[in-house]
Write a protein that holds these residues in place. Sequence first.
Motif, PDB file in Angstrom:
ATOM      1  N   TYR A  42      -2.493  20.401  -5.972  1.00  0.00           N
ATOM      2  CA  TYR A  42      -1.257  19.350  -6.105  1.00  0.00           C
ATOM      3  C   TYR A  42      -0.590  19.275  -4.605  1.00  0.00           C
ATOM      4  CZ  TYR A  42       2.891  17.205  -8.100  1.00  0.00           C
ATOM      5  OH  TYR A  42       3.775  16.359  -8.484  1.00  0.00           O
ATOM      6  N   ALA A  43      -0.516  20.293  -3.974  1.00  0.00           N
ATOM      7  CA  ALA A  43       0.262  20.331  -2.748  1.00  0.00           C
ATOM      8  C   ALA A  43      -0.736  19.455  -1.597  1.00  0.00           C
ATOM      9  CB  ALA A  43       0.253  21.501  -1.996  1.00  0.00           C
ATOM     10  N   THR A  44      -2.025  19.774  -1.802  1.00  0.00           N
ATOM     11  CA  THR A  44      -2.877  18.901  -1.065  1.00  0.00           C
ATOM     12  C   THR A  44      -2.845  17.531  -1.176  1.00  0.00           C
ATOM     13  OG1 THR A  44      -4.755  20.955  -0.746  1.00  0.00           O
ATOM     14  CG2 THR A  44      -5.289  18.691  -0.124  1.00  0.00           C
ATOM     15  N   HIS A  45      -2.843  16.995  -2.397  1.00  0.00           N
ATOM     16  CA  HIS A  45      -2.576  15.652  -2.517  1.00  0.00           C
ATOM     17  C   HIS A  45      -1.536  15.175  -2.232  1.00  0.00           C
ATOM     18  CE1 HIS A  45      -6.530  15.042  -4.672  1.00  0.00           C
ATOM     19  NE2 HIS A  45      -6.366  16.006  -5.388  1.00  0.00           N
ATOM     20  N   LEU A  46      -0.265  15.885  -2.469  1.00  0.00           N
ATOM     21  CA  LEU A  46       1.135  15.168  -2.206  1.00  0.00           C
ATOM     22  C   LEU A  46       1.198  14.979  -0.683  1.00  0.00           C
ATOM     23  CD1 LEU A  46       3.909  14.749  -3.258  1.00  0.00           C
ATOM     24  CD2 LEU A  46       4.508  17.026  -2.938  1.00  0.00           C
ATOM     25  N   LEU A  47       0.630  16.048   0.133  1.00  0.00           N
ATOM     26  CA  LEU A  47       0.756  15.889   1.572  1.00  0.00           C
ATOM     27  C   LEU A  47      -0.204  14.553   2.025  1.00  0.00           C
ATOM     28  CD1 LEU A  47       0.377  19.672   2.681  1.00  0.00           C
ATOM     29  CD2 LEU A  47       2.473  17.972   2.919  1.00  0.00           C
ATOM     30  N   ASP A  48      -1.261  14.264   1.433  1.00  0.00           N
ATOM     31  CA  ASP A  48      -2.006  13.305   1.860  1.00  0.00           C
ATOM     32  C   ASP A  48      -1.347  11.822   1.486  1.00  0.00           C
ATOM     33  OD1 ASP A  48      -4.121  14.827   3.096  1.00  0.00           O
ATOM     34  OD2 ASP A  48      -5.446  14.638   1.107  1.00  0.00           O
ATOM     35  N   PRO A  68       0.936  -1.270  -0.270  1.00  0.00           N
ATOM     36  CA  PRO A  68      -0.084   0.233   0.211  1.00  0.00           C
ATOM     37  C   PRO A  68       0.971   1.453   0.055  1.00  0.00           C
ATOM     38  CG  PRO A  68       0.104  -1.167   2.136  1.00  0.00           C
ATOM     39  CD  PRO A  68       0.746  -1.964   1.222  1.00  0.00           C
ATOM     40  N   THR A  69       2.132   1.078   0.171  1.00  0.00           N
ATOM     41  CA  THR A  69       3.080   2.308   0.180  1.00  0.00           C
ATOM     42  C   THR A  69       4.103   2.366  -0.929  1.00  0.00           C
ATOM     43  OG1 THR A  69       4.590   1.316   1.674  1.00  0.00           O
ATOM     44  CG2 THR A  69       2.661   2.356   2.790  1.00  0.00           C
ATOM     45  N   LEU A  70       3.829   1.772  -1.671  1.00  0.00           N
ATOM     46  CA  LEU A  70       4.918   1.857  -2.971  1.00  0.00           C
ATOM     47  C   LEU A  70       4.419   2.444  -4.088  1.00  0.00           C
ATOM     48  CD1 LEU A  70       6.959  -1.747  -2.812  1.00  0.00           C
ATOM     49  CD2 LEU A  70       7.522   0.513  -1.852  1.00  0.00           C
ATOM     50  N   CYS A  71       4.931   3.306  -4.475  1.00  0.00           N
ATOM     51  CA  CYS A  71       4.591   4.124  -5.721  1.00  0.00           C
ATOM     52  C   CYS A  71       5.813   4.703  -6.682  1.00  0.00           C
ATOM     53  CB  CYS A  71       3.522   5.244  -5.539  1.00  0.00           C
ATOM     54  SG  CYS A  71       2.996   5.835  -7.174  1.00  0.00           S
ATOM     55  N   PHE A  72       6.540   4.064  -7.502  1.00  0.00           N
ATOM     56  CA  PHE A  72       7.595   4.494  -8.064  1.00  0.00           C
ATOM     57  C   PHE A  72       7.756   4.144  -9.592  1.00  0.00           C
ATOM     58  CE2 PHE A  72       8.294   0.241  -6.638  1.00  0.00           C
ATOM     59  CZ  PHE A  72       8.870  -0.312  -7.603  1.00  0.00           C
ATOM     60  N   THR A  73       8.461   4.627 -10.448  1.00  0.00           N
ATOM     61  CA  THR A  73       8.967   4.336 -11.726  1.00  0.00           C
ATOM     62  C   THR A  73      10.187   3.908 -11.949  1.00  0.00           C
ATOM     63  OG1 THR A  73       7.154   6.004 -12.419  1.00  0.00           O
ATOM     64  CG2 THR A  73       8.910   5.481 -13.909  1.00  0.00           C
ATOM     65  N   TRP A  74      10.469   2.737 -12.709  1.00  0.00           N
ATOM     66  CA  TRP A  74      11.970   2.522 -12.931  1.00  0.00           C
ATOM     67  C   TRP A  74      11.858   1.963 -14.583  1.00  0.00           C
ATOM     68  CZ3 TRP A  74      14.580  -2.416 -13.358  1.00  0.00           C
ATOM     69  CH2 TRP A  74      13.250  -3.514 -13.270  1.00  0.00           C
ATOM     70  N   GLY A  75      13.041   1.846 -15.123  1.00  0.00           N
ATOM     71  CA  GLY A  75      13.293   1.272 -16.421  1.00  0.00           C
ATOM     72  C   GLY A  75      13.601   2.212 -17.472  1.00  0.00           C
ATOM     73  N   ALA A 116       1.803  11.851   1.164  1.00  0.00           N
ATOM     74  CA  ALA A 116       3.111  11.603   2.048  1.00  0.00           C
ATOM     75  C   ALA A 116       2.706  10.902   3.431  1.00  0.00           C
ATOM     76  CB  ALA A 116       3.874  12.775   2.066  1.00  0.00           C
ATOM     77  N   ARG A 117       1.576  11.309   4.056  1.00  0.00           N
ATOM     78  CA  ARG A 117       1.095  10.724   5.282  1.00  0.00           C
ATOM     79  C   ARG A 117       0.586   9.082   4.992  1.00  0.00           C
ATOM     80  NH1 ARG A 117      -1.284  15.854   5.946  1.00  0.00           N
ATOM     81  NH2 ARG A 117      -3.123  15.216   4.878  1.00  0.00           N
ATOM     82  N   PRO A 176      13.108   6.861  -8.533  1.00  0.00           N
ATOM     83  CA  PRO A 176      12.391   8.217  -7.837  1.00  0.00           C
ATOM     84  C   PRO A 176      11.220   8.068  -6.947  1.00  0.00           C
ATOM     85  CG  PRO A 176      13.074   8.283 -10.196  1.00  0.00           C
ATOM     86  CD  PRO A 176      13.096   6.873  -9.969  1.00  0.00           C
ATOM     87  N   ALA A 177      11.155   8.530  -5.929  1.00  0.00           N
ATOM     88  CA  ALA A 177       9.937   8.371  -5.069  1.00  0.00           C
ATOM     89  C   ALA A 177       9.121   9.644  -4.943  1.00  0.00           C
ATOM     90  CB  ALA A 177      10.402   8.022  -3.657  1.00  0.00           C
ATOM     91  N   MET A 178       7.758   9.692  -5.241  1.00  0.00           N
ATOM     92  CA  MET A 178       7.105  10.875  -5.217  1.00  0.00           C
ATOM     93  C   MET A 178       6.773  11.690  -4.064  1.00  0.00           C
ATOM     94  SD  MET A 178       3.115  11.238  -6.661  1.00  0.00           S
ATOM     95  CE  MET A 178       2.503  12.891  -6.712  1.00  0.00           C
TER      96      MET A 178
END
Length: 548
Positions: free
Chosen positions: A251-257, A160-167, A259-260, A273-275
């Motif tokens: 954008y800032a509101t979604h990013l803070l949510d 539930p806590t992994l969100c990333f891009t690679w390749g 991050a929590r 890279p981690a968002m």
Amino acid sequence: MIKVSCIILVGLVAAFMLRRRSAAARHWVLAMAILCAAATPALEFVVPTWHMPARVLQFAQQPRTLQLYTLIRARETADDAAIASGRTTNAPISSRSLSIIWLAGSAVALLILLAGCGRLVLVTSQSRPIRDGIWVELTRTLARDLQIDRPIVLLQSDQPTLCFTWGVRRPAVILPRGADAWSAERKRIVLGHEMAHIARNDWAVQIAAELLRAAYWFNPLVWIARARLRRESEQACDDAVLGLGVHGTEYATHLLDLARTFNVRPHPSLPAPAMARPSSLERRVRAMLNVQVNRTPLPRSACALVVAALLLITLPVASAQGGPATFTGSLVDAVGRVMPNVTLKMVSGAVNPKSGAGNQPAYEVTSDGNGNFSFSGLPAGDYTIQVSKVGFATTQGRVTLGGGQHLEQIVALQIAALMETIRVTEPDPAAPAAPSIPRGPALSKNVTDDSCSQTVVGGCITPPTKTLDVKPIYPAAYVGTGTTATLKFEARIGADGLVKAVQPLSPGQAEFATAAADAIRQWQFTQTRLDGVPVEVSMTVLVTFQAR
């Protein structure tokens, strides 16, 4: 390390000077600096080399200055293995220890990076593909807006806590469990941020930075550049999302949510890279809410200009010589025959003949059977070289070595100067003068010595023998005055055994100097031979006139 540090420092300074420009501009400068720094070791073998020329001063041979035949070639050592010939015993133990420490640190850093890449592969293999629905529609739309023409793999993880891009060729976007429940706007923001990483090739640049850190883990500039690169990468992707029409406050509101949610529990670090990385969150939010921040992407012409500028810096730096220097060559006598088993010593800095080397670093080798010698692993700087062998003048000279230079020199030892001491006593006026009497056999100018001429090994000296000895005459003008005088002369005995030149080396009364010089010029010797070849030899004569 110095070359890499120079290039990284240029990138950091340039990024600081572009602080009022967009994050994309600063990231591009840092990325190119890191790539140029990583390519520097390979460029050293490709680009033509340059360095400050080695400076060799005239070698002096004690006790007199004699001629030294030299042949100097300054060249780059492309293969250090060819230098480490095993004949040298001068490699400092501390250098080996530092090499071991560096290898151990690099191995640990590479293992950590490989373990992180392994976790990426594992998470990817355990994630399920997303082939339809709103995620696919959003991916197509964003790929068109961000001008991405590569196929993108959408995956959803059970974490539930992994969100990333690679390749690189087929980049993968890994979405967390529960992402389906997000609002349409959050889906667009998150997917837009991750695809901005793809459009900018951030994962490849980050891996290059990780590899550079593994190789130069002891260099703080590399760590600073890596952290700054990651931070500018995230902010540049934020700017790309805002450029898609997303409002900064939203954008800032979604990013803070996010991050929590993502940072509820710790999870292993991944080389991707981690968002919602907490360390840069505050700075990114301030940038989102600041309407005066420059978010203009770097145009292609500016990108090309940055690349050209960094290449103009990197190529000269890469071609400059660095690393340890070497001093190799051959030791021969004055007729060109090799001199094996002769000790050579190099001392860092100038050597005081009275105090010696002191605590200065010293390196010592012995010439091999062919007269060759090799000093390797020398730090750049000034050195004093000393060569000594019985029967030959002690050679001492100074040389300046640049970093990574290879100085090759042929050193020819000269026969040591002869020393003659004469004491002349004031004559008794009542006694008749005694004539000079020749001593020894008659002078032969064609003496041969086959024992010294049948081998290529040099150093075989046949010393001269005086065959005619003429005593100086105490000047008549000083008889009975109690005058004493001590004079020193330099004479040159020719290859035929005759004295060619007499020069005074100390001041004195003219009558005493003339009497001594006239007698020395009449001396005769057998031929001085080196390896069976007649040679000239220097002679120092000390004459003392003593009163009765």
